[in-house]
Every structure is written in C-alpha cells, then in structure tokens.
Design a protein around this motif. Structure first.
Motif, PDB file in Angstrom:
ATOM      1  N   ILE A  26       0.837  -1.184   0.000  1.00  0.00           N
ATOM      2  CA  ILE A  26       0.000   0.000   0.000  1.00  0.00           C
ATOM      3  C   ILE A  26       0.881   1.246   0.000  1.00  0.00           C
ATOM      4  O   ILE A  26       0.658   2.188  -0.734  1.00  0.00           O
ATOM      5  N   SER A  27       1.896   1.242   0.832  1.00  0.00           N
ATOM      6  CA  SER A  27       2.835   2.366   0.897  1.00  0.00           C
ATOM      7  C   SER A  27       4.177   1.871   1.407  1.00  0.00           C
ATOM      8  O   SER A  27       4.231   0.827   2.064  1.00  0.00           O
ATOM      9  N   PRO A  28       5.242   2.548   1.052  1.00  0.00           N
ATOM     10  CA  PRO A  28       5.321   3.724   0.200  1.00  0.00           C
ATOM     11  C   PRO A  28       5.040   3.369  -1.262  1.00  0.00           C
ATOM     12  O   PRO A  28       5.160   2.205  -1.667  1.00  0.00           O
ATOM     13  N   GLN A  29       4.686   4.372  -2.025  1.00  0.00           N
ATOM     14  CA  GLN A  29       4.269   4.181  -3.414  1.00  0.00           C
ATOM     15  C   GLN A  29       5.329   3.471  -4.257  1.00  0.00           C
ATOM     16  O   GLN A  29       5.009   2.607  -5.072  1.00  0.00           O
ATOM     17  N   TYR A  30       6.602   3.804  -4.054  1.00  0.00           N
ATOM     18  CA  TYR A  30       7.631   3.188  -4.896  1.00  0.00           C
ATOM     19  C   TYR A  30       7.733   1.683  -4.649  1.00  0.00           C
ATOM     20  O   TYR A  30       8.042   0.925  -5.570  1.00  0.00           O
ATOM     21  N   LEU A  31       7.437   1.217  -3.435  1.00  0.00           N
ATOM     22  CA  LEU A  31       7.444  -0.231  -3.196  1.00  0.00           C
ATOM     23  C   LEU A  31       6.213  -0.881  -3.824  1.00  0.00           C
ATOM     24  O   LEU A  31       6.298  -1.994  -4.332  1.00  0.00           O
ATOM     25  N   ALA A  32       5.071  -0.187  -3.813  1.00  0.00           N
ATOM     26  CA  ALA A  32       3.869  -0.701  -4.474  1.00  0.00           C
ATOM     27  C   ALA A  32       4.125  -0.857  -5.968  1.00  0.00           C
ATOM     28  O   ALA A  32       3.771  -1.875  -6.574  1.00  0.00           O
ATOM     29  N   GLU A  33       4.765   0.130  -6.570  1.00  0.00           N
ATOM     30  CA  GLU A  33       5.072   0.072  -8.003  1.00  0.00           C
ATOM     31  C   GLU A  33       6.079  -1.030  -8.312  1.00  0.00           C
ATOM     32  O   GLU A  33       5.956  -1.733  -9.315  1.00  0.00           O
ATOM     33  N   GLN A  34       7.068  -1.199  -7.457  1.00  0.00           N
ATOM     34  CA  GLN A  34       8.072  -2.249  -7.653  1.00  0.00           C
ATOM     35  C   GLN A  34       7.417  -3.630  -7.558  1.00  0.00           C
ATOM     36  O   GLN A  34       7.692  -4.511  -8.371  1.00  0.00           O
ATOM     37  N   HIS A  35       6.543  -3.816  -6.579  1.00  0.00           N
ATOM     38  CA  HIS A  35       5.854  -5.098  -6.411  1.00  0.00           C
ATOM     39  C   HIS A  35       5.001  -5.401  -7.642  1.00  0.00           C
ATOM     40  O   HIS A  35       4.983  -6.531  -8.140  1.00  0.00           O
ATOM     41  N   GLN A  36       4.307  -4.389  -8.140  1.00  0.00           N
ATOM     42  CA  GLN A  36       3.477  -4.559  -9.335  1.00  0.00           C
ATOM     43  C   GLN A  36       4.351  -4.935 -10.542  1.00  0.00           C
ATOM     44  O   GLN A  36       3.989  -5.817 -11.332  1.00  0.00           O
ATOM     45  N   LYS A  37       5.491  -4.306 -10.664  1.00  0.00           N
ATOM     46  CA  LYS A  37       6.417  -4.601 -11.769  1.00  0.00           C
ATOM     47  C   LYS A  37       6.871  -6.062 -11.712  1.00  0.00           C
ATOM     48  O   LYS A  37       6.880  -6.762 -12.726  1.00  0.00           O
ATOM     49  N   PHE A  38       7.223  -6.541 -10.524  1.00  0.00           N
ATOM     50  CA  PHE A  38       7.666  -7.933 -10.376  1.00  0.00           C
ATOM     51  C   PHE A  38       6.516  -8.903 -10.658  1.00  0.00           C
ATOM     52  O   PHE A  38       6.726  -9.957 -11.261  1.00  0.00           O
ATOM     53  N   ALA A  39       5.302  -8.541 -10.230  1.00  0.00           N
ATOM     54  CA  ALA A  39       4.143  -9.399 -10.482  1.00  0.00           C
ATOM     55  C   ALA A  39       3.876  -9.502 -11.980  1.00  0.00           C
ATOM     56  O   ALA A  39       3.595 -10.587 -12.500  1.00  0.00           O
ATOM     57  N   ARG A  40       3.978  -8.381 -12.694  1.00  0.00           N
ATOM     58  CA  ARG A  40       3.773  -8.403 -14.149  1.00  0.00           C
ATOM     59  C   ARG A  40       4.851  -9.217 -14.853  1.00  0.00           C
ATOM     60  O   ARG A  40       4.573  -9.933 -15.819  1.00  0.00           O
ATOM     61  N   ALA A  41       6.079  -9.101 -14.371  1.00  0.00           N
ATOM     62  CA  ALA A  41       7.171  -9.885 -14.960  1.00  0.00           C
ATOM     63  C   ALA A  41       6.913 -11.380 -14.765  1.00  0.00           C
ATOM     64  O   ALA A  41       7.187 -12.187 -15.661  1.00  0.00           O
ATOM     65  N   LEU A  42       6.368 -11.736 -13.628  1.00  0.00           N
ATOM     66  CA  LEU A  42       6.047 -13.134 -13.365  1.00  0.00           C
ATOM     67  C   LEU A  42       4.931 -13.621 -14.298  1.00  0.00           C
ATOM     68  O   LEU A  42       5.020 -14.704 -14.877  1.00  0.00           O
ATOM     69  N   ILE A  43       3.924 -12.794 -14.487  1.00  0.00           N
ATOM     70  CA  ILE A  43       2.835 -13.135 -15.417  1.00  0.00           C
ATOM     71  C   ILE A  43       3.392 -13.289 -16.830  1.00  0.00           C
ATOM     72  O   ILE A  43       3.078 -14.255 -17.531  1.00  0.00           O
ATOM     73  N   ASP A  44       4.232 -12.352 -17.251  1.00  0.00           N
ATOM     74  CA  ASP A  44       4.830 -12.421 -18.588  1.00  0.00           C
ATOM     75  C   ASP A  44       5.655 -13.694 -18.757  1.00  0.00           C
ATOM     76  O   ASP A  44       5.608 -14.333 -19.810  1.00  0.00           O
ATOM     77  N   ARG A  45       6.381 -14.063 -17.732  1.00  0.00           N
ATOM     78  CA  ARG A  45       7.230 -15.262 -17.803  1.00  0.00           C
ATOM     79  C   ARG A  45       6.361 -16.500 -18.031  1.00  0.00           C
ATOM     80  O   ARG A  45       6.680 -17.349 -18.856  1.00  0.00           O
ATOM     81  N   TYR A  46       5.278 -16.616 -17.286  1.00  0.00           N
ATOM     82  CA  TYR A  46       4.414 -17.780 -17.429  1.00  0.00           C
ATOM     83  C   TYR A  46       3.554 -17.721 -18.695  1.00  0.00           C
ATOM     84  O   TYR A  46       3.204 -18.739 -19.250  1.00  0.00           O
ATOM     85  N   SER A  47       3.216 -16.547 -19.158  1.00  0.00           N
ATOM     86  CA  SER A  47       2.399 -16.402 -20.358  1.00  0.00           C
ATOM     87  C   SER A  47       3.161 -16.725 -21.626  1.00  0.00           C
ATOM     88  O   SER A  47       2.587 -17.133 -22.636  1.00  0.00           O
ATOM     89  N   SER A  48       4.463 -16.542 -21.603  1.00  0.00           N
ATOM     90  CA  SER A  48       5.261 -16.727 -22.806  1.00  0.00           C
ATOM     91  C   SER A  48       5.677 -18.172 -23.039  1.00  0.00           C
ATOM     92  O   SER A  48       6.202 -18.509 -24.084  1.00  0.00           O
ATOM     93  N   LYS A  49       5.414 -19.039 -22.080  1.00  0.00           N
ATOM     94  CA  LYS A  49       5.806 -20.436 -22.231  1.00  0.00           C
ATOM     95  C   LYS A  49       4.578 -21.336 -22.181  1.00  0.00           C
ATOM     96  O   LYS A  49       3.668 -21.110 -21.401  1.00  0.00           O
ATOM     97  N   ALA A  50       4.607 -22.336 -23.005  1.00  0.00           N
ATOM     98  CA  ALA A  50       3.529 -23.326 -22.969  1.00  0.00           C
ATOM     99  C   ALA A  50       3.713 -24.172 -21.717  1.00  0.00           C
ATOM    100  O   ALA A  50       4.808 -24.593 -21.398  1.00  0.00           O
ATOM    101  N   ILE A  51       2.600 -24.402 -21.042  1.00  0.00           N
ATOM    102  CA  ILE A  51       2.681 -25.197 -19.803  1.00  0.00           C
ATOM    103  C   ILE A  51       2.261 -26.614 -20.091  1.00  0.00           C
ATOM    104  O   ILE A  51       1.457 -26.940 -20.839  1.00  0.00           O
TER     105      ILE A  51
END
Length: 107
Positions: free
Chosen positions: A82-107
């Motif tokens: 929730i705060s500070p904002q820069y940690l919220a943004e960093q967490h969101q960035k890592f979550a998106r990277a994780l989604i991208d990693r799993y989306s780009s590979k066939a499971i």
C-alpha cells in the motif's frame, strides 16, 4: 569536516531514518508478533466470518527494506504493498514480470 567524515556521518544517520511500510495480506499465516514495531489491523469480515485481509504496518530502517520486500514476495499473489508508493510500483512490476514469464511459455 572532511569529505570522508561527512560521508560516514550521512551513512550512519541513514540507519536511523525509518520508512513506514504498509501491506495488505489476503491470507494470514504469520504469528502475531513478527516485528516489535508492527501494527496489525484486520480488514472487514468476509463471507466466512474471518477478516478479508490484514493490514500489516511496520516502520523499518532503510537498510531493512530489501529484506522485508523479499519476505513479502513469498506471498506474491496474496500481498499488496500500500505504501510507500515506490514499493507498491516495484511489487506490481515484479508481479507483471512473473505473469509475462508464465504467459510466454507453454505449460
């Protein structure tokens, strides 16, 4: 005061500056007293009668933020900065990277 002394003092003082960090956890499995400076607030009750989430608020020195973030990342899908904002943004960035990693590979 010499440049080295000023640098040393600035570094030393940074260890005494605290950052207030707030996270919401959508599961709660940790003990009541994880950190001596913590504050835990229960969110509204869900359909099951238990808190829908738990807000975990703690004041940490800057040097401890990286370790704290690693602890929160263990709960990646069930935690939200929730705060500070820069940690919220960093967490969101890592979550998106994780989604991208799993989306780009066939499971």
């Amino acid at each position: 005061m010499s440049s080295d002394s000023e640098s040393y003092l600035k570094n030393l003082m940074s260890h005494f500056q605290y950052t207030s960090v707030q996270n919401s956890f959508f599961i709660y499995s940790e003990g009541e007293n994880r950190h001596p400076k913590q504050d835990i607030k229960l969110g509204p009750k869900g359909k099951n009668g238990k808190a829908a989430y738990v807000d975990y608020i703690v004041k940490l020195p800057k040097r401890s933020l990286e370790e704290f973030c690693r602890w929160v990342y263990r709960f990646m899908g069930n935690a939200q900065f929730i705060s500070p904002q820069y940690l919220a943004e960093q967490h969101q960035k890592f979550a998106r990277a994780l989604i991208d990693r799993y989306s780009s590979k066939a499971i």
